[in-house]
Design a protein around this motif. Structure first.
Motif, short mmCIF file in Angstrom:
data_model
loop_
_atom_site.label_atom_id
_atom_site.label_comp_id
_atom_site.label_asym_id
_atom_site.label_seq_id
_atom_site.Cartn_x
_atom_site.Cartn_y
_atom_site.Cartn_z
N LYS A 51 0.83 -1.20 0.00
CA LYS A 51 0.00 0.00 0.00
C LYS A 51 0.87 1.26 0.00
CE LYS A 51 -3.64 -2.45 2.52
NZ LYS A 51 -4.40 -2.55 3.77
N GLY A 52 0.40 2.28 -0.68
CA GLY A 52 1.19 3.49 -0.85
C GLY A 52 1.45 4.25 0.43
N ASP A 53 0.62 4.03 1.46
CA ASP A 53 0.79 4.77 2.71
C ASP A 53 1.67 4.03 3.72
OD1 ASP A 53 -0.94 2.72 3.24
OD2 ASP A 53 -2.39 3.93 4.34
N PHE A 54 2.31 2.94 3.29
CA PHE A 54 3.20 2.19 4.18
C PHE A 54 4.34 3.09 4.62
CE2 PHE A 54 6.44 -1.18 5.05
CZ PHE A 54 5.73 -1.84 6.06
N ILE A 55 4.76 2.96 5.88
CA ILE A 55 5.72 3.89 6.46
C ILE A 55 7.03 3.97 5.67
CG2 ILE A 55 6.57 2.08 8.02
CD1 ILE A 55 7.11 4.29 10.07
N THR A 56 7.50 2.85 5.13
CA THR A 56 8.75 2.86 4.37
C THR A 56 8.61 3.68 3.10
OG1 THR A 56 9.23 0.65 5.22
CG2 THR A 56 10.55 1.41 3.35
N TYR A 57 7.47 3.53 2.40
CA TYR A 57 7.25 4.29 1.18
C TYR A 57 7.17 5.78 1.49
CZ TYR A 57 6.03 -0.29 -0.72
OH TYR A 57 6.05 -1.60 -1.10
N ARG A 58 6.50 6.13 2.59
CA ARG A 58 6.40 7.54 2.96
C ARG A 58 7.78 8.13 3.26
NH1 ARG A 58 2.22 5.94 6.57
NH2 ARG A 58 3.49 6.71 8.30
N MET A 59 8.61 7.33 3.93
CA MET A 59 9.95 7.79 4.28
C MET A 59 10.78 8.06 3.03
SD MET A 59 12.86 5.81 6.53
CE MET A 59 13.08 4.53 5.27
N PHE A 60 10.77 7.09 2.09
CA PHE A 60 11.55 7.28 0.86
C PHE A 60 10.96 8.37 -0.02
CE2 PHE A 60 13.24 3.01 1.86
CZ PHE A 60 14.59 3.27 1.71
N CYS A 61 9.65 8.54 0.05
CA CYS A 61 9.00 9.63 -0.69
C CYS A 61 9.47 10.98 -0.17
CB CYS A 61 7.48 9.51 -0.58
SG CYS A 61 6.56 10.81 -1.44
N GLU A 62 9.54 11.10 1.17
CA GLU A 62 10.01 12.35 1.78
C GLU A 62 11.48 12.60 1.46
OE1 GLU A 62 8.38 14.68 3.34
OE2 GLU A 62 6.49 13.60 3.01
N ILE A 63 12.27 11.54 1.45
CA ILE A 63 13.69 11.69 1.09
C ILE A 63 13.82 12.18 -0.35
CG2 ILE A 63 15.85 10.42 0.67
CD1 ILE A 63 15.10 8.61 3.02
N GLY A 64 12.98 11.63 -1.24
CA GLY A 64 12.99 12.08 -2.63
C GLY A 64 12.62 13.55 -2.75
N HIS A 65 11.60 13.97 -2.00
CA HIS A 65 11.20 15.38 -2.02
C HIS A 65 12.31 16.27 -1.49
CE1 HIS A 65 6.64 14.23 -1.96
NE2 HIS A 65 7.16 14.20 -3.17
N TRP A 66 13.02 15.77 -0.50
CA TRP A 66 14.11 16.55 0.11
C TRP A 66 15.21 16.82 -0.91
CZ3 TRP A 66 19.24 15.81 2.16
CH2 TRP A 66 19.63 16.81 3.07
N PHE A 67 15.44 15.82 -1.80
CA PHE A 67 16.45 15.98 -2.85
C PHE A 67 15.86 16.56 -4.14
CE2 PHE A 67 18.71 12.80 -0.25
CZ PHE A 67 19.97 13.37 -0.21
#
Length: 269
Positions: A51-67
């Motif tokens: 699922k897209g809201d899984f904590i790991t996906y959210r974490m990597f999504c935020e890292i991507g946004h940060w970069f």
């Protein structure tokens, strides 16, 4: 008293082992029954990494946004469905998932039964030194299970579930295939995290030394990278994320080996 317990005959050992195995099997069975009954809870956990809201996906999504990078981890849902293509597919998945859940949850008790079988053959000092063995081994195993579930599993599912050789091919994943990925990631990580315990006993037996581990450190690094490549998607970032904790465990194991060797040498002196 610094001597092992009274010796038992071979048949006595077999009888003792049989009862330890029976107790372990009963514990696994009881936990498996509970897991079977708690179907909704268990399968909610198992399906969470897709699922897209899984904590790991959210974490990597935020890292991507940060970069400043738009990451595939930001997708709301992964583009594949899970299906059952055999009549007994879902029931079989339910049964085997319950059994594996029983093995994982009952691991400390199974370890305890193994310890009860082995400990009578040890000296009192050896039993005192290894008193924290069950707690430490269980903690490492569950840390490995969590590592496999929260890191390796979602990385593998995201890569394999979204990989496409052609737009003409749609990913419709069989339920057995999906659970195989989850199970392999979780169990293999739990076993890998037992490395310090394994090194401890190998050093006690004189099979391995800290000097040998330092000498073959480069070989170990290559081996870790190979293992990481096998149990993760074929991209460098995922492999490094998995390899780093394994390398840390290897370095910790060197210090454990050195500590054990020093204690053994002090006994001789």
């Amino acid at each position: 008293m610094d001597t092992p317990n009274d010796e038992m005959t071979f048949l006595d050992h077999l009888e003792e082992l049989r009862w330890h195995i029976i107790r372990s099997a009963v514990a696994v069975l009881l936990v498996s029954v509970v897991a079977f009954v708690c179907k909704d809870f268990i399968f909610e956990i198992l399906f969470a990494p897709k699922k897209g809201d899984f904590i790991t996906y959210r974490m990597f999504c935020e890292i991507g946004h940060w970069f400043g990078v738009e990451s595939a981890f930001c997708a709301e849902e992964l583009p594949f469905i899970i299906q059952s293509r055999t009549m007994a597919g879902q029931f079989s998945a339910h049964i085997w998932t319950s059994i594996w859940a029983g093995l994982i949850v009952a691991f400390p008790y199974v370890l305890y039964q193994a310890w009860l079988f082995v400990s009578p053959g040890l000296y009192e000092k050896e039993r005192q030194v290894a008193r924290g063995f069950i707690l430490t081994a269980s903690l490492l195993f569950f840390l490995g299970v969590l590592f496999g579930y929260y890191l390796i599993t979602p990385l593998s599912i995201n890569f394999l579930g979204t990989y496409s050789v052609s737009p003409e091919v749609k990913n419709q994943i069989d339920i057995d295939s999906y659970f195989s990925v989850v199970r392999s990631a979780v169990i293999s990580s739990g076993i890998i995290f037992e490395l310090p315990i394994i090194i401890y006993f190998l050093t006690k037996l004189g099979i391995i030394t800290p000097k040998a581990m330092r000498t073959y450190r480069r070989h170990a690094i290559i081996g870790v990278l190979i293992v990481a490549a096998v149990i993760t998607p074929p991209d460098v970032v995922s492999q490094l994320i998995v390899a780093l904790p394994m390398l840390l465990l290897y370095e910790v194991s060197i210090y454990i080996s050195a500590y054990v060797l020093k204690k053994e040498q002090n006994k001789v002196i």
